[in-house]
Design an enzyme around this catalytic site. Structure first.
Site, PDB file in Angstrom:
ATOM      1  N   ASP A   7      79.813 -43.853  57.699  1.00 13.63           N
ATOM      2  CA  ASP A   7      78.648 -43.517  56.873  1.00 13.63           C
ATOM      3  C   ASP A   7      79.185 -42.889  55.585  1.00 13.63           C
ATOM      4  OD1 ASP A   7      79.192 -40.830  57.365  1.00 13.63           O
ATOM      5  OD2 ASP A   7      77.220 -40.365  58.206  1.00 13.63           O
ATOM      6  N   CYS A  64      82.265 -40.596  60.393  1.00  9.56           N
ATOM      7  CA  CYS A  64      81.145 -39.966  59.689  1.00  9.56           C
ATOM      8  C   CYS A  64      81.638 -38.611  59.214  1.00  9.56           C
ATOM      9  CB  CYS A  64      79.886 -39.901  60.551  1.00  9.56           C
ATOM     10  SG  CYS A  64      79.956 -38.805  61.976  1.00  9.56           S
ATOM     11  N   THR A  66      81.372 -35.521  60.486  1.00 12.77           N
ATOM     12  CA  THR A  66      82.015 -34.770  61.566  1.00 12.77           C
ATOM     13  C   THR A  66      82.688 -35.659  62.594  1.00 12.77           C
ATOM     14  OG1 THR A  66      79.975 -34.854  62.831  1.00 12.77           O
ATOM     15  CG2 THR A  66      80.300 -32.908  61.417  1.00 12.77           C
ATOM     16  N   GLY A  67      82.283 -36.905  62.670  1.00 18.83           N
ATOM     17  CA  GLY A  67      82.708 -37.808  63.748  1.00 18.83           C
ATOM     18  C   GLY A  67      81.815 -37.680  64.970  1.00 18.83           C
ATOM     19  N   HIS A  97      94.408 -42.262  79.278  1.00 20.54           N
ATOM     20  CA  HIS A  97      93.554 -41.865  80.400  1.00 20.54           C
ATOM     21  C   HIS A  97      92.193 -42.553  80.399  1.00 20.54           C
ATOM     22  CE1 HIS A  97      95.719 -37.808  81.342  1.00 20.54           C
ATOM     23  NE2 HIS A  97      96.557 -38.684  80.812  1.00 20.54           N
ATOM     24  N   HIS A 133      92.964 -43.484  86.818  1.00 19.00           N
ATOM     25  CA  HIS A 133      92.246 -43.604  85.545  1.00 19.00           C
ATOM     26  C   HIS A 133      91.298 -44.798  85.566  1.00 19.00           C
ATOM     27  CE1 HIS A 133      94.371 -40.279  84.010  1.00 19.00           C
ATOM     28  NE2 HIS A 133      95.537 -40.876  83.910  1.00 19.00           N
TER      29      HIS A 133
HETATM   30  C1  RB5 Z   1      75.777 -36.823  57.104  1.00 23.78           C
HETATM   31  O1  RB5 Z   1      75.428 -35.790  56.244  1.00 23.78           O
HETATM   32  C2  RB5 Z   1      76.298 -36.260  58.404  1.00 23.78           C
HETATM   33  O2  RB5 Z   1      75.256 -35.712  59.140  1.00 23.78           O
HETATM   34  C3  RB5 Z   1      77.005 -37.333  59.198  1.00 23.78           C
HETATM   35  O3  RB5 Z   1      78.038 -37.873  58.440  1.00 23.78           O
HETATM   36  C4  RB5 Z   1      77.643 -36.886  60.492  1.00 23.78           C
HETATM   37  O4  RB5 Z   1      78.458 -35.772  60.304  1.00 23.78           O
HETATM   38  C5  RB5 Z   1      76.734 -36.736  61.635  1.00 23.78           C
HETATM   39  O5  RB5 Z   1      77.118 -36.376  62.745  1.00 23.78           O
END
Ligand code: RB5
Length: 143
Positions: A7, A64, A66-67, A97, A133
């Site tokens: 994103d 994204c 945070t991922g 694993h 696993h």
């Molecule tokens: C976008 O602002 C942010 O919410 C997205 O990239 C992500 O971190 C969501 O988990």
């Protein structure tokens, strides 16, 4: 073939990762997004999970901010095991694993230097094939 998508929060890191995959001579398919304009990460998670489920791609990388959001979305899909990694130890362990088929990264969490090491670790580490696993993965896949 590696499916890659992000994103807006992962766009800058994705460009670094694509350059790195090219330098390594690894084939990838970029499913967007294509700028830092705000988009909805579940849409991009779905593009990559669909490519893996269809067999078009065998691994995925999702980024994204945070991922977290993009890995939560990917993990809703049966057969997808998306691992959010912030270090090489977890990237190696999740291949060995969990036989994770998608690496999730936070573009606002890890810098490009570490992220590329995590990508390499994830792509270069095979599944252990250990019975315990395999059994645990089978349990995950049960309804
Ligand atoms: C976008 O602002 C942010 O919410 C997205 O990239 C992500 O971190 C969501 O988990």
């Amino acid at each position: 073939m590696i499916a890659v998508a992000c994103d807006h929060g992962g766009y800058v890191l994705k460009k670094e990762i694509l350059k790195h995959l090219e330098e390594r001579g690894l084939e990838y398919k970029d499913f967007g997004c294509d700028s830092e304009e705000a988009v909805d990460y579940p849409i991009y998670a779905r593009k990559v999970t669909t490519a893996i489920k269809s067999g078009e791609c065998d691994r995925g990388i999702l980024i994204c901010g945070t991922g977290i959001g993009i890995s939560i979305a990917a993990n809703k899909v049966k057969g997808i095991r998306a691992a959010l990694c912030t270090d090489c130890f977890t990237a190696e362990a999740t291949r060995q694993h969990n036989d994770a088929n998608i690496l999730a990264l936070g573009g606002r969490v890890v810098g490009p230097g570490l992220a590329l090491k995590i990508v390499d670790t994830f792509l270069d580490t095979p599944f252990s094939n250990a019975e315990r696993h395999k059994r645990r993965i089978d349990l995950i896949e049960q309804e």
